[in-house]
Design a protein around this motif. Structure first.
Motif, PDB file in Angstrom:
ATOM      1  N   VAL A 141       0.776  -1.214   0.074  1.00 55.79           N
ATOM      2  CA  VAL A 141      -0.093  -0.088  -0.019  1.00 55.79           C
ATOM      3  C   VAL A 141       0.958   1.367  -0.055  1.00 55.79           C
ATOM      4  CG1 VAL A 141      -1.600   1.354   1.206  1.00 55.79           C
ATOM      5  CG2 VAL A 141      -1.972  -1.122   1.180  1.00 55.79           C
ATOM      6  N   ASP A 142       1.935   1.332   0.762  1.00 54.03           N
ATOM      7  CA  ASP A 142       2.925   2.513   0.806  1.00 54.03           C
ATOM      8  C   ASP A 142       3.676   2.618  -0.579  1.00 54.03           C
ATOM      9  OD1 ASP A 142       2.303   2.701   3.616  1.00 54.03           O
ATOM     10  OD2 ASP A 142       3.823   1.984   4.314  1.00 54.03           O
ATOM     11  N   ILE A 143       4.147   1.636  -1.218  1.00 55.81           N
ATOM     12  CA  ILE A 143       4.663   1.336  -2.478  1.00 55.81           C
ATOM     13  C   ILE A 143       3.546   2.260  -3.466  1.00 55.81           C
ATOM     14  CG2 ILE A 143       5.592   0.211  -4.357  1.00 55.81           C
ATOM     15  CD1 ILE A 143       6.629  -1.728  -2.092  1.00 55.81           C
ATOM     16  N   LEU A 144       2.423   1.678  -3.426  1.00 61.02           N
ATOM     17  CA  LEU A 144       1.566   2.150  -4.497  1.00 61.02           C
ATOM     18  C   LEU A 144       0.933   3.611  -4.267  1.00 61.02           C
ATOM     19  CD1 LEU A 144      -0.773  -1.044  -4.236  1.00 61.02           C
ATOM     20  CD2 LEU A 144       0.848  -0.448  -6.374  1.00 61.02           C
ATOM     21  N   LYS A 145       0.963   3.974  -3.099  1.00 61.25           N
ATOM     22  CA  LYS A 145       0.562   5.489  -2.845  1.00 61.25           C
ATOM     23  C   LYS A 145       1.624   6.141  -3.279  1.00 61.25           C
ATOM     24  CE  LYS A 145       0.004   5.332   1.749  1.00 61.25           C
ATOM     25  NZ  LYS A 145      -0.417   5.802   3.009  1.00 61.25           N
ATOM     26  N   ARG A 146       2.919   5.958  -3.121  1.00 63.21           N
ATOM     27  CA  ARG A 146       4.270   6.807  -3.482  1.00 63.21           C
ATOM     28  C   ARG A 146       4.289   6.834  -5.086  1.00 63.21           C
ATOM     29  NH1 ARG A 146       6.792   3.884   0.483  1.00 63.21           N
ATOM     30  NH2 ARG A 146       8.225   2.842  -0.980  1.00 63.21           N
ATOM     31  N   ALA A 147       3.807   5.702  -5.736  1.00 64.94           N
ATOM     32  CA  ALA A 147       3.770   5.694  -7.179  1.00 64.94           C
ATOM     33  C   ALA A 147       2.785   6.518  -7.988  1.00 64.94           C
ATOM     34  CB  ALA A 147       3.638   4.247  -7.541  1.00 64.94           C
ATOM     35  N   GLY A 148       1.868   7.122  -6.878  1.00 61.15           N
ATOM     36  CA  GLY A 148       0.964   7.973  -7.428  1.00 61.15           C
ATOM     37  C   GLY A 148       0.045   7.394  -8.744  1.00 61.15           C
ATOM     38  N   GLU A 149       0.212   8.356  -9.794  1.00 60.02           N
ATOM     39  CA  GLU A 149      -0.594   8.209 -11.254  1.00 60.02           C
ATOM     40  C   GLU A 149       0.079   6.895 -12.115  1.00 60.02           C
ATOM     41  OE1 GLU A 149      -3.496   9.313 -12.257  1.00 60.02           O
ATOM     42  OE2 GLU A 149      -3.718   9.970 -10.168  1.00 60.02           O
ATOM     43  N   GLU A 150       1.345   6.466 -11.726  1.00 57.40           N
ATOM     44  CA  GLU A 150       1.904   5.381 -12.411  1.00 57.40           C
ATOM     45  C   GLU A 150       0.982   4.167 -12.754  1.00 57.40           C
ATOM     46  OE1 GLU A 150       5.719   2.322 -12.412  1.00 57.40           O
ATOM     47  OE2 GLU A 150       5.395   4.041 -10.999  1.00 57.40           O
ATOM     48  N   PRO A 151       0.732   4.056 -14.303  1.00 57.08           N
ATOM     49  CA  PRO A 151       0.108   3.050 -14.591  1.00 57.08           C
ATOM     50  C   PRO A 151       0.590   1.550 -14.386  1.00 57.08           C
ATOM     51  CG  PRO A 151       0.881   3.943 -16.509  1.00 57.08           C
ATOM     52  CD  PRO A 151       1.320   4.755 -15.464  1.00 57.08           C
ATOM     53  N   LEU A 152      -0.086   0.678 -13.670  1.00 52.31           N
ATOM     54  CA  LEU A 152       0.418  -0.453 -13.275  1.00 52.31           C
ATOM     55  C   LEU A 152      -0.401  -1.967 -13.734  1.00 52.31           C
ATOM     56  CD1 LEU A 152       1.223   0.095  -9.459  1.00 52.31           C
ATOM     57  CD2 LEU A 152       2.644   0.241 -11.514  1.00 52.31           C
ATOM     58  N   ARG A 153       0.259  -2.690 -13.995  1.00 53.12           N
ATOM     59  CA  ARG A 153      -0.465  -4.044 -14.382  1.00 53.12           C
ATOM     60  C   ARG A 153      -0.610  -4.950 -13.010  1.00 53.12           C
ATOM     61  NH1 ARG A 153      -0.454  -5.032 -19.984  1.00 53.12           N
ATOM     62  NH2 ARG A 153       1.285  -3.788 -20.916  1.00 53.12           N
ATOM     63  N   THR A 154      -1.512  -5.704 -13.012  1.00 58.02           N
ATOM     64  CA  THR A 154      -1.776  -6.395 -11.673  1.00 58.02           C
ATOM     65  C   THR A 154      -1.768  -8.119 -12.395  1.00 58.02           C
ATOM     66  OG1 THR A 154      -3.269  -4.808 -10.972  1.00 58.02           O
ATOM     67  CG2 THR A 154      -3.438  -6.891  -9.936  1.00 58.02           C
ATOM     68  N   GLY A 155      -1.332  -8.876 -11.306  1.00 57.60           N
ATOM     69  CA  GLY A 155      -1.257 -10.131 -11.526  1.00 57.60           C
ATOM     70  C   GLY A 155      -1.566 -11.064 -10.181  1.00 57.60           C
ATOM     71  N   CYS A 156      -1.340 -12.309 -10.486  1.00 62.59           N
ATOM     72  CA  CYS A 156      -1.549 -13.298  -9.221  1.00 62.59           C
ATOM     73  C   CYS A 156      -0.778 -14.552  -9.397  1.00 62.59           C
ATOM     74  CB  CYS A 156      -2.951 -13.297  -8.742  1.00 62.59           C
ATOM     75  SG  CYS A 156      -3.894 -14.719  -9.670  1.00 62.59           S
ATOM     76  N   ILE A 157      -0.269 -14.926  -8.407  1.00 65.84           N
ATOM     77  CA  ILE A 157       0.426 -16.189  -8.247  1.00 65.84           C
ATOM     78  C   ILE A 157      -0.117 -17.149  -7.173  1.00 65.84           C
ATOM     79  CG2 ILE A 157       2.652 -17.257  -7.592  1.00 65.84           C
ATOM     80  CD1 ILE A 157       3.993 -14.549  -8.292  1.00 65.84           C
ATOM     81  N   ASP A 158      -0.587 -18.321  -7.572  1.00 59.83           N
ATOM     82  CA  ASP A 158      -1.169 -19.419  -6.966  1.00 59.83           C
ATOM     83  C   ASP A 158      -0.160 -20.459  -6.775  1.00 59.83           C
ATOM     84  OD1 ASP A 158      -3.837 -18.368  -6.424  1.00 59.83           O
ATOM     85  OD2 ASP A 158      -4.302 -18.864  -8.401  1.00 59.83           O
ATOM     86  N   ALA A 159      -0.347 -20.966  -5.350  1.00 55.90           N
ATOM     87  CA  ALA A 159       0.698 -22.012  -5.064  1.00 55.90           C
ATOM     88  C   ALA A 159       0.126 -23.375  -5.768  1.00 55.90           C
ATOM     89  CB  ALA A 159       0.749 -22.253  -3.474  1.00 55.90           C
ATOM     90  N   VAL A 160       1.170 -24.408  -6.113  1.00 59.90           N
ATOM     91  CA  VAL A 160       0.670 -25.427  -6.615  1.00 59.90           C
ATOM     92  C   VAL A 160      -0.736 -26.097  -6.016  1.00 59.90           C
ATOM     93  CG1 VAL A 160       1.093 -28.072  -7.471  1.00 59.90           C
ATOM     94  CG2 VAL A 160       2.598 -25.982  -7.508  1.00 59.90           C
ATOM     95  N   ASP A 161      -0.580 -26.116  -4.681  1.00 61.79           N
ATOM     96  CA  ASP A 161      -1.611 -26.678  -3.802  1.00 61.79           C
ATOM     97  C   ASP A 161      -2.769 -25.567  -3.531  1.00 61.79           C
ATOM     98  OD1 ASP A 161      -0.776 -25.189  -1.997  1.00 61.79           O
ATOM     99  OD2 ASP A 161      -0.085 -26.736  -0.687  1.00 61.79           O
ATOM    100  N   LYS A 162      -2.822 -24.592  -4.130  1.00 61.04           N
ATOM    101  CA  LYS A 162      -3.639 -23.566  -3.919  1.00 61.04           C
ATOM    102  C   LYS A 162      -3.859 -22.994  -2.465  1.00 61.04           C
ATOM    103  CE  LYS A 162      -4.876 -23.873  -8.093  1.00 61.04           C
ATOM    104  NZ  LYS A 162      -4.042 -23.190  -9.122  1.00 61.04           N
ATOM    105  N   SER A 163      -2.734 -23.197  -1.530  1.00 60.31           N
ATOM    106  CA  SER A 163      -2.899 -22.897  -0.143  1.00 60.31           C
ATOM    107  C   SER A 163      -2.375 -21.676   0.192  1.00 60.31           C
ATOM    108  CB  SER A 163      -2.135 -23.932   0.729  1.00 60.31           C
ATOM    109  OG  SER A 163      -0.619 -23.778   0.364  1.00 60.31           O
ATOM    110  N   SER A 164      -1.703 -20.802  -0.903  1.00 59.95           N
ATOM    111  CA  SER A 164      -1.301 -19.647  -0.918  1.00 59.95           C
ATOM    112  C   SER A 164      -1.674 -18.769  -2.224  1.00 59.95           C
ATOM    113  CB  SER A 164       0.287 -19.565  -0.689  1.00 59.95           C
ATOM    114  OG  SER A 164       0.730 -20.009   0.474  1.00 59.95           O
ATOM    115  N   ARG A 165      -1.806 -17.482  -2.051  1.00 57.73           N
ATOM    116  CA  ARG A 165      -1.966 -16.750  -3.281  1.00 57.73           C
ATOM    117  C   ARG A 165      -1.188 -15.503  -3.035  1.00 57.73           C
ATOM    118  NH1 ARG A 165      -7.449 -15.702  -6.602  1.00 57.73           N
ATOM    119  NH2 ARG A 165      -6.427 -17.303  -7.676  1.00 57.73           N
ATOM    120  N   PHE A 166      -0.678 -14.602  -4.018  1.00 55.78           N
ATOM    121  CA  PHE A 166       0.024 -13.638  -3.833  1.00 55.78           C
ATOM    122  C   PHE A 166      -0.661 -12.686  -5.123  1.00 55.78           C
ATOM    123  CE2 PHE A 166       2.565 -16.978  -2.356  1.00 55.78           C
ATOM    124  CZ  PHE A 166       3.163 -16.506  -1.303  1.00 55.78           C
TER     125      PHE A 166
END
Length: 123
Positions: free
Chosen positions: A67-92
């Motif tokens: 959240v801090d990094i995103l606030k500091r980046a201001g209007e910079e356009p970003l792409r979003t993505g996600c990573i799922d663990a093989v067993d789906k126990s974690s998501r990033f």
């Protein structure tokens, strides 16, 4: 973008990056979406999610840093993505620059157990 590209981009931007990188190395799935959104719009959304999680006494690795990094980046356009663990126990959730050549921020970790999973756990 290849898996190896993304692995190389996940350094130490936030405390969740190492775990996200490990999930990719272990064969986890990932996706990076095409659309661009200003970083500060993400900051507002995920700040509310962070406050909601804190009220439930649930911490999410790297969320406050992201959240801090995103606030500091201001209007910079970003792409979003996600990573799922093989067993789906974690998501990033990952945020990349507009050309998808650099990870800007990352948060996530183990998913909380659902009530059904908790009920099925041995006592």
């Amino acid at each position: 973008m290849t898996r190896d590209d993304l692995i190389a981009m996940l350094r130490e931007q936030t405390p969740a990056c190492g775990s996200a990188r490990d999930a990719l190395i272990a064969g986890g799935d990932f996706v990076v979406w095409e659309g661009l959104v200003p970083a500060n719009r993400h900051a507002g959304v995920f700040r509310r999610r962070m406050l909601h999680a804190l009220r439930r006494d649930h911490t999410i690795d790297g969320l406050a840093d992201s959240v801090d990094i995103l606030k500091r980046a201001g209007e910079e356009p970003l792409r979003t993505g996600c990573i799922d663990a093989v067993d789906k126990s974690s998501r990033f959730t990952i945020f990349l620059n507009s050309t998808a050549t650099e990870v800007v921020a990352c948060f996530g970790g183990r998913r909380p157990a659902t009530p059904l999973e908790s009920a099925d756990a041995p006592e």
